[in-house]
Design a protein around this motif. Structure first.
Motif, PDB file in Angstrom:
ATOM      1  N   ASN A 123       0.813  -1.223   0.000  1.00  0.00           N
ATOM      2  CA  ASN A 123       0.000   0.000   0.000  1.00  0.00           C
ATOM      3  C   ASN A 123       0.841   1.266   0.000  1.00  0.00           C
ATOM      4  O   ASN A 123       0.378   2.321   0.432  1.00  0.00           O
ATOM      5  CB  ASN A 123      -0.937   0.018   1.209  1.00  0.00           C
ATOM      6  N   CYS A 156      -3.501   6.251   3.791  1.00  0.00           N
ATOM      7  CA  CYS A 156      -4.170   5.705   4.969  1.00  0.00           C
ATOM      8  C   CYS A 156      -5.543   6.359   5.117  1.00  0.00           C
ATOM      9  O   CYS A 156      -5.647   7.582   5.249  1.00  0.00           O
ATOM     10  CB  CYS A 156      -3.320   5.953   6.213  1.00  0.00           C
ATOM     11  N   GLU A 157      -6.580   5.556   5.067  1.00  0.00           N
ATOM     12  CA  GLU A 157      -7.949   6.043   5.232  1.00  0.00           C
ATOM     13  C   GLU A 157      -8.356   5.874   6.699  1.00  0.00           C
ATOM     14  O   GLU A 157      -8.560   4.749   7.180  1.00  0.00           O
ATOM     15  CB  GLU A 157      -8.902   5.266   4.323  1.00  0.00           C
ATOM     16  N   ILE A 158      -8.478   7.000   7.388  1.00  0.00           N
ATOM     17  CA  ILE A 158      -8.862   6.993   8.805  1.00  0.00           C
ATOM     18  C   ILE A 158     -10.217   7.675   8.944  1.00  0.00           C
ATOM     19  O   ILE A 158     -10.513   8.667   8.252  1.00  0.00           O
ATOM     20  CB  ILE A 158      -7.797   7.698   9.667  1.00  0.00           C
ATOM     21  N   GLU A 169      -6.515   3.460  12.874  1.00  0.00           N
ATOM     22  CA  GLU A 169      -5.447   2.518  12.562  1.00  0.00           C
ATOM     23  C   GLU A 169      -5.013   2.695  11.122  1.00  0.00           C
ATOM     24  O   GLU A 169      -5.841   2.989  10.248  1.00  0.00           O
ATOM     25  CB  GLU A 169      -5.918   1.066  12.774  1.00  0.00           C
ATOM     26  N   CYS A 170      -3.727   2.507  10.895  1.00  0.00           N
ATOM     27  CA  CYS A 170      -3.159   2.641   9.554  1.00  0.00           C
ATOM     28  C   CYS A 170      -2.254   1.432   9.299  1.00  0.00           C
ATOM     29  O   CYS A 170      -1.312   1.206  10.062  1.00  0.00           O
ATOM     30  CB  CYS A 170      -2.377   3.945   9.430  1.00  0.00           C
ATOM     31  N   ARG A 222       0.193  -2.933  12.037  1.00  0.00           N
ATOM     32  CA  ARG A 222      -0.986  -2.149  12.431  1.00  0.00           C
ATOM     33  C   ARG A 222      -0.509  -0.995  13.309  1.00  0.00           C
ATOM     34  O   ARG A 222      -0.094  -1.184  14.447  1.00  0.00           O
ATOM     35  CB  ARG A 222      -1.987  -3.016  13.179  1.00  0.00           C
ATOM     36  N   ASN A 414     -12.458   0.737   5.578  1.00  0.00           N
ATOM     37  CA  ASN A 414     -11.713  -0.497   5.357  1.00  0.00           C
ATOM     38  C   ASN A 414     -10.311  -0.131   4.903  1.00  0.00           C
ATOM     39  O   ASN A 414     -10.101   0.334   3.780  1.00  0.00           O
ATOM     40  CB  ASN A 414     -12.409  -1.365   4.306  1.00  0.00           C
ATOM     41  N   ASN A 415      -9.338  -0.338   5.789  1.00  0.00           N
ATOM     42  CA  ASN A 415      -7.961   0.023   5.472  1.00  0.00           C
ATOM     43  C   ASN A 415      -7.230  -1.038   4.664  1.00  0.00           C
ATOM     44  O   ASN A 415      -6.115  -0.792   4.197  1.00  0.00           O
ATOM     45  CB  ASN A 415      -7.181   0.280   6.765  1.00  0.00           C
TER      46      ASN A 415
END
Length: 436
Positions: A123, A156-158, A169-170, A222, A414-415
């Motif tokens: 990612n 990173c989608e937070i 969390e990323c 994580r 959803n990461n």
């Protein structure tokens, strides 16, 4: 005598040959046994083992013994995290081993003279891999110990719905490359440590290694993040609440003369500045748009609506109609004009009765105008009280709704959506081996 000298000369030559031969053998034995670690390393360097070790199943196993993770920065606007990761790893290359007749167990070799495994971050947006040191340590059986440093930027989608009160969390997906026939398998240990926790408003709480149960070859770090809400609360949330409070208090100002209107216009302009700060700091889109965007929109609508109502009340205090094309029947300026006309008529007629009648009419018109003005003012103040009660009720209901929304988990993210299962077993592209 001559024969004796010849025999002596032959004996000397034969003895010299024997000593020379034995000396070369001894020097050869000393040279083999006297080769030091540097000599052995040079011999291995001359092999030029720059390609990956080829096993029977074309699979290379690399053991990652420990990981040191450090968050360098987190950009809230674009939702990207920059990290520094130190990876300590070891792998076995049988061609780098040596025989048992060497007494030393390890040697040191330059990192650019042997093959080094490459690490892929699934990612990552941008990744650079650098050796931690310019040397590697090689053991007798060909096991290589090495450390690399990864500088990576991941998307990173937070969930920022409750910003600035956010915990998220990323993932940082560290994996090897994989092809149809060959693969680089990473066996990551649970020895993951965190270095440095605070970077600006974001704080790194913990870092753990997680493996996918369905796909054991998928592992990731994580990274748990948290925001220090003090800065955002002081710069955005608190000013918006104080501006709304100032707008409510402004209802105590008289609307005659325009002082209240000027004050409300100043509040709207000040709030626009905070909207620009919010737009520069938080993302405008995404799956979970921050609730602060909706809060600022609501505040702006309320401020503009309050300003418009204040302008309408100012109009009603002067005239009974809010339409600019409609005038009242009696206006103070019209009364003055009527009074002057009546006095002129009195002077022309010169009659005492007409004079008295005209004066009475003028006084009645003035009283009627004052009564209508007082009636307009009373109606305007009544509407002003209604507007104040309306805004107080709206703000109380809005505060209750906001508290209820922030206590519910509405938005989900959803990461791990960067893993595409359709490509898990078939790769149309080819990963190259990494060299230094």
């Amino acid at each position: 005598m001559v024969l004796k000298h010849k025999i002596t000369l032959l004996l000397l030559i034969f003895t010299s040959l024997i000593e020379l031969t034995s000396g070369n053998s001894t020097m050869s034995m000393i040279g083999d046994r006297g080769c030091d670690q540097r000599c052995l390393a040079q011999a291995l360097i001359e092999k030029e083992l720059l390609s990956a070790p080829q096993g029977d199943n074309c699979t290379i196993v690399v053991n990652i013994t420990s990981i040191q993770y450090e968050t360098l920065s987190f950009d809230t606007k674009v939702m990207q995290m920059t990290s520094r990761i130190k990876v300590n790893m070891e792998w076995k290359d049988p061609d780098l081993g040596w025989q048992r007749n060497y007494s030393f167990p390890t040697i040191v070799m330059p990192v650019e003279k042997i093959w080094i495994p490459g690490i892929v971050l699934d990612n990552a947006i941008d990744t650079s891999m650098e050796p931690y040191t310019n040397d590697v340590q090689v053991r007798r059986d060909g096991t290589v110990d090495h450390s690399v440093v990864l500088f990576t930027t991941v998307s990173c989608e937070i969930n920022l719905f409750n910003y600035p009160f956010v915990n998220g969390e990323c993932p940082v997906a560290i994996n090897g490359w994989s092809q149809k026939a060959c693969a680089l398998t990473l066996q990551i240990a649970d020895n993951v440590s965190l270095v440095g926790g605070s970077r600006g408003e974001w704080q790194t709480m913990s870092v753990t290694k997680v493996s996918d149960v369905a796909q054991p070859d998928r592992s990731y770090l994580r990274v748990k993040l948290s925001i220090n809400p003090f800065g955002a609360f002081v710069t955005m949330i608190l000013p918006s609440g104080l501006i709304l409070l100032a707008d409510l208090v402004s209802f105590a100002l008289p609307f005659e003369g325009g002082e209240r209107n000027s004050f409300k216009v100043t509040l709207v302009l000040s709030f626009t500045m905070f909207l620009l700060i919010l737009n520069d700091h938080l993302p405008n889109g995404g799956n979970c748009s921050p609730l602060l965007h909706y809060h600022f929109s609501f505040c702006l609508v309320c401020l503009v609506l309050s300003m418009l109502m204040s302008i309408v009340l100012t109009r009603l205090s002067v005239d009974a109609s809010i339409l600019p094309c409609r005038r009242s029947k009696v206006h103070p300026s019209n009364s003055t004009k009527t009074q002057n006309d009546s006095l002129d008529q009195v002077k022309d007629t010169g009659s005492e009765i007409s004079l008295l009648q005209k004066i009475v009419n003028v006084l009645e018109d003035m009283d009627k105008g004052d009564d209508e003005k007082e009636s307009n003012m009373a109606f305007a103040y009544l509407m002003d009280k209604f507007c104040f009660a309306f805004f107080v009720s709206v703000y109380i209901i809005y505060a209750i709704i906001i508290i209820g929304i922030t206590r519910t988990d509405i938005c989900k993210v959803n990461n791990l959506d960067f893993w595409d299962d359709s490509k898990a077993t078939d790769y149309s592209y080819d990963y190259s081996f990494y060299y230094y």
